[in-house]
Design a protein around this motif. Structure first.
Motif, PDB file in Angstrom:
ATOM      1  N   ALA A 148     -26.350 -36.046 -28.204  1.00 18.39           N
ATOM      2  CA  ALA A 148     -25.803 -36.260 -26.873  1.00 18.39           C
ATOM      3  C   ALA A 148     -27.164 -36.248 -26.115  1.00 18.39           C
ATOM      4  O   ALA A 148     -27.317 -37.064 -24.968  1.00 18.39           O
ATOM      5  N   ALA A 149     -28.181 -35.324 -26.317  1.00 22.44           N
ATOM      6  CA  ALA A 149     -29.403 -35.403 -25.449  1.00 22.44           C
ATOM      7  C   ALA A 149     -30.027 -36.319 -25.688  1.00 22.44           C
ATOM      8  O   ALA A 149     -30.777 -37.033 -24.745  1.00 22.44           O
ATOM      9  N   GLU A 150     -29.999 -37.050 -26.871  1.00 23.63           N
ATOM     10  CA  GLU A 150     -30.711 -38.155 -27.030  1.00 23.63           C
ATOM     11  C   GLU A 150     -30.461 -39.575 -26.292  1.00 23.63           C
ATOM     12  O   GLU A 150     -31.145 -40.318 -25.765  1.00 23.63           O
ATOM     13  N   VAL A 151     -28.991 -39.512 -26.086  1.00 25.94           N
ATOM     14  CA  VAL A 151     -28.360 -40.561 -25.566  1.00 25.94           C
ATOM     15  C   VAL A 151     -28.780 -40.435 -23.982  1.00 25.94           C
ATOM     16  O   VAL A 151     -29.210 -41.173 -23.254  1.00 25.94           O
ATOM     17  N   VAL A 152     -28.704 -39.137 -23.449  1.00 25.15           N
ATOM     18  CA  VAL A 152     -29.112 -38.814 -22.158  1.00 25.15           C
ATOM     19  C   VAL A 152     -30.658 -39.317 -21.927  1.00 25.15           C
ATOM     20  O   VAL A 152     -30.654 -39.859 -20.811  1.00 25.15           O
ATOM     21  N   ASP A 153     -31.423 -38.699 -22.542  1.00 27.52           N
ATOM     22  CA  ASP A 153     -32.894 -39.099 -22.819  1.00 27.52           C
ATOM     23  C   ASP A 153     -33.061 -40.572 -22.726  1.00 27.52           C
ATOM     24  O   ASP A 153     -33.961 -40.979 -21.781  1.00 27.52           O
ATOM     25  N   ALA A 154     -32.514 -41.338 -23.528  1.00 27.51           N
ATOM     26  CA  ALA A 154     -32.498 -42.784 -23.204  1.00 27.51           C
ATOM     27  C   ALA A 154     -32.259 -43.302 -22.134  1.00 27.51           C
ATOM     28  O   ALA A 154     -32.744 -44.379 -21.779  1.00 27.51           O
ATOM     29  N   ILE A 155     -31.210 -42.863 -21.514  1.00 26.18           N
ATOM     30  CA  ILE A 155     -30.649 -43.447 -20.277  1.00 26.18           C
ATOM     31  C   ILE A 155     -31.832 -43.073 -19.232  1.00 26.18           C
ATOM     32  O   ILE A 155     -32.122 -44.030 -18.575  1.00 26.18           O
ATOM     33  N   LYS A 156     -32.188 -41.999 -19.199  1.00 30.63           N
ATOM     34  CA  LYS A 156     -33.218 -41.682 -18.297  1.00 30.63           C
ATOM     35  C   LYS A 156     -34.588 -42.271 -18.342  1.00 30.63           C
ATOM     36  O   LYS A 156     -35.173 -42.523 -17.134  1.00 30.63           O
ATOM     37  N   ALA A 157     -34.726 -42.443 -19.647  1.00 26.24           N
ATOM     38  CA  ALA A 157     -36.199 -43.257 -19.831  1.00 26.24           C
ATOM     39  C   ALA A 157     -36.113 -44.500 -19.345  1.00 26.24           C
ATOM     40  O   ALA A 157     -37.353 -45.288 -18.950  1.00 26.24           O
ATOM     41  N   ARG A 158     -34.798 -45.030 -19.001  1.00 28.27           N
ATOM     42  CA  ARG A 158     -34.914 -46.553 -18.535  1.00 28.27           C
ATOM     43  C   ARG A 158     -34.570 -46.647 -16.889  1.00 28.27           C
ATOM     44  O   ARG A 158     -34.396 -47.489 -16.518  1.00 28.27           O
ATOM     45  N   GLY A 159     -34.733 -45.342 -16.537  1.00 25.85           N
ATOM     46  CA  GLY A 159     -34.387 -45.174 -14.934  1.00 25.85           C
ATOM     47  C   GLY A 159     -33.136 -44.706 -14.553  1.00 25.85           C
ATOM     48  O   GLY A 159     -32.998 -44.899 -13.503  1.00 25.85           O
ATOM     49  N   GLY A 160     -32.332 -44.561 -15.466  1.00 24.62           N
ATOM     50  CA  GLY A 160     -30.835 -44.361 -15.150  1.00 24.62           C
ATOM     51  C   GLY A 160     -30.783 -42.866 -14.948  1.00 24.62           C
ATOM     52  O   GLY A 160     -31.516 -41.962 -15.303  1.00 24.62           O
ATOM     53  N   ARG A 161     -29.476 -42.453 -14.483  1.00 21.22           N
ATOM     54  CA  ARG A 161     -29.015 -40.901 -14.501  1.00 21.22           C
ATOM     55  C   ARG A 161     -27.824 -40.613 -15.537  1.00 21.22           C
ATOM     56  O   ARG A 161     -26.991 -41.476 -15.354  1.00 21.22           O
ATOM     57  N   ALA A 162     -27.891 -39.516 -16.147  1.00 22.07           N
ATOM     58  CA  ALA A 162     -27.130 -39.325 -17.224  1.00 22.07           C
ATOM     59  C   ALA A 162     -26.710 -37.549 -17.251  1.00 22.07           C
ATOM     60  O   ALA A 162     -27.737 -36.971 -16.869  1.00 22.07           O
ATOM     61  N   LEU A 163     -25.900 -37.455 -17.953  1.00 24.03           N
ATOM     62  CA  LEU A 163     -25.300 -36.078 -18.070  1.00 24.03           C
ATOM     63  C   LEU A 163     -24.651 -35.732 -19.300  1.00 24.03           C
ATOM     64  O   LEU A 163     -23.879 -36.677 -19.523  1.00 24.03           O
ATOM     65  N   ALA A 164     -24.841 -34.749 -20.212  1.00 16.41           N
ATOM     66  CA  ALA A 164     -24.209 -34.448 -21.413  1.00 16.41           C
ATOM     67  C   ALA A 164     -23.351 -33.219 -21.069  1.00 16.41           C
ATOM     68  O   ALA A 164     -23.892 -32.412 -20.549  1.00 16.41           O
ATOM     69  N   VAL A 165     -21.896 -33.223 -21.521  1.00 16.31           N
ATOM     70  CA  VAL A 165     -20.910 -32.214 -21.320  1.00 16.31           C
ATOM     71  C   VAL A 165     -20.350 -31.644 -22.469  1.00 16.31           C
ATOM     72  O   VAL A 165     -19.710 -32.817 -23.188  1.00 16.31           O
ATOM     73  N   GLN A 166     -20.418 -30.624 -22.996  1.00 13.86           N
ATOM     74  CA  GLN A 166     -19.778 -30.380 -24.021  1.00 13.86           C
ATOM     75  C   GLN A 166     -18.418 -30.090 -23.997  1.00 13.86           C
ATOM     76  O   GLN A 166     -17.851 -29.361 -23.007  1.00 13.86           O
TER      77      GLN A 166
END
Length: 246
Positions: free
Chosen positions: A44-62
């Protein structure tokens, strides 16, 4: 212009497979994205990091989608973090297969809790925050219309239930300008059903195109339904299955 610019999306089960592809595609379309995960914190952190690396905003929630309070908390986290919620993608699911006589009560209860109850409860929580243009999109399965192998009764039942939910919610939420749709993927190359798995050749042979889908191909349809070009599509069950049910 990006189709989901200024929108907030929640994708359940968004740490891998189709869910991760949907999260990444909605972010590419301009949405702020919240993904839930049960156990895969690193992915989940990898997905969030990939979005942020492209300039987006994201959050992972358990969140274990079998727990109603966890779903509500995920919706609340999306609203608190990004100021609202416009798009819900019910993707989280469990895939328990086996002969009818081998299915335990716990198997049945968990499948229904995650695959049927959770999408309804997530929609109930999400639409409280949605205005005109809101989207509820649920991921079904090709086996809802065609179960080619033994052992699929429980899973097929759970996915078939989503069609009734989709139609009824579309009627209920239509006056508010919220659309509700169901997408049935066919065999898709994921960890749970890899395109090089032991039964993959036989499964691919059941499609008209003779191959598995890539998760991004399913995500493309989700992105269309989430955008303004699909504002007159609601109550629909859409097969993205390579002709599996043709």
């Amino acid at each position: 212009m990006k189709r989901c610019e200024g929108k907030v999306a929640l994708v359940t089960g968004g740490s891998r497979g189709i869910g991760a592809a949907v999260a990444l595609r909605l972010a590419e379309e301009g949405a702020d994205v919240v993904v839930t995960y049960e156990k895969g914190a690193e992915r989940a952190a990898e997905v969030v990091d990939a979005i942020k690396a492209r300039g987006g905003r994201a959050l992972a929630v358990q969140a274990d989608c079998a727990v109603p309070e966890a779903l509500t908390a995920a919706v609340d986290a999306a609203v608190a973090t990004f100021g609202g919620l416009d798009i819900l993608v019910n993707n989280a699911a469990v895939f328990l297969v086996g002969p009818l006589g081998d299915l335990g009560r716990a198997d049945i209860d968990r499948t229904l809790a995650v695959n049927v109850r959770a999408p309804l409860l997530a929609a109930q929580a999400a639409v409280r925050h949605m205005g005109h243009g809101g989207r509820v999109i649920t991921i079904g399965s090709n086996v809802a219309d065609r179960a080619p192998f033994p052992g699929l009764s429980l899973y097929a039942m759970s996915k078939t239930a989503l069609a009734g939910m989709t139609k009824a919610l579309a009627r209920e939420l239509g006056p508010r300008g919220i659309t509700v749709n169901l997408v049935h993927p066919g065999p898709t190359d994921t960890d749970a059903n890899p395109a090089d798995g032991p039964n993959a050749e036989a499964i691919a042979g059941l499609t008209a195109l003779g191959r598995y889908a890539e998760p991004a191909e399913i995500a493309a349809t989700i992105a269309h339904l989430a955008g303004p070009d699909a504002q007159y599509v609601t109550g629909a069950s859409i097969h993205v299955d390579g002709g599996f049910t043709a």
